[in-house]
Design an enzyme around this catalytic site. Structure first.
Site: not given
Ligand code: G3P
Ligand code: CA
Length: 252
Positions: A17-18, A44, A46, A59, A118, A120, A238
């Protein structure tokens, strides 16, 4: 077998995640490199648009939390964004990290890991974002190694309308509107619910609809083991190394 679905005999895919954002500044090349080293199956990231129309990896809609800049990402050009520090907010040892463009991340990822991108959707939605992302996917020849996701069905429709051919996935935070029906109607390959929405019934409905199920964001090993037993396809975290260890330990 496509990379976002769990292999027949294997555990759920682990998506960083990120990047490995539990350890190092999120959405930086260091975070993606660390995720790769820690055994993630995919990363992943953003994306927002710069003032000169380039997708950049960050993000928030604004620069304030994770960079040395202030105000909206969309107010600065890529050249201006690249002057900012995107690491020092997590500690002096990370000072000097830069905010990457999507093209840089995809160039790095080629031959290493698939990428979940993603779009945004903080209002107002940037209607130019999906087409700009598709252009970068084509330029970097990463169309087939990426999954384009969003909370906003209209951005995913705009991605298709701009010619975007990569697989897409719909994110969901609440029980309504129905995520499975929404993903199916969009022609998505994945439904991506918030972890609090996931139970046996949702997993069964996704499978019946022919959809993969990707769950976010899970850092607790026992929760990851429970989701893995339920049969989800992917878990976003994470801490990719913690989840890798948890899924190994949870093998029945
Ligand atoms: O993968 C989904 C998740 O990343 C969505 O929430 O706020 O971390 O972008 P956020
Ligand atoms: Ca995300």
């Amino acid at each position: 077998m496509t990379w976002w679905r769990r292999p027949p005999e294997g555990p759920a895919r682990i998506v960083a995640h990120r990047g490995a954002s539990g350890y190092v500044p999120e959405n930086t090349l260091l975070a993606f490199q660390r995720a790769y080293e820690l055994g993630a199956d995919a990363i992943e990231c953003d994306v927002h648009l710069s003032a000169d129309g380039q997708p950049v990896v960050i993000h928030d809609r604004t620069l304030d939390r994770t960079t040395s800049g202030r105000g909206p990402v969309s107010a600065l050009t890529v050249a201006e964004l690249r002057m900012l520090d995107a690491g020092a907010w997590r500690g002096p040892e990370f000072a000097g990290l830069r905010l990457p463009t999507l093209a840089e991340v995809l160039d790095w990822a080629r031959g290493r890991l698939p990428v979940v991108i993603e779009l945004k959707s903080d209002p107002p939605h940037d209607r130019a974002l999906p087409g700009a992302v598709w252009a970068v996917l084509r330029e970097t020849a990463m169309e087939d190694r990426c999954l384009v996701i969003s909370f906003a069905p209209d951005l995913l429709r705009a991605f298709r309308a701009a010619g975007g051919e990569s697989p897409i996935g719909l994110l969901g935070m609440r029980p309504d509107p129905d995520l499975i029906a929404g993903a199916r109607d969009l022609g998505a390959v994945m439904a991506l619910p918030y972890v609090g929405l996931v139970d046996e019934r949702l997993v069964a409905r996704a499978k019946a609809a022919g959809l993969g199920l990707g769950v976010w964001t899970v850092n607790d090993p026992e929760t990851a083991q429970r989701l893995d037993r339920l049969g989800v396809d992917a878990i976003t975290t994470d801490y990719p190394d913690r989840l890798r260890a948890a899924l190994r330990a949870g093998v029945r």
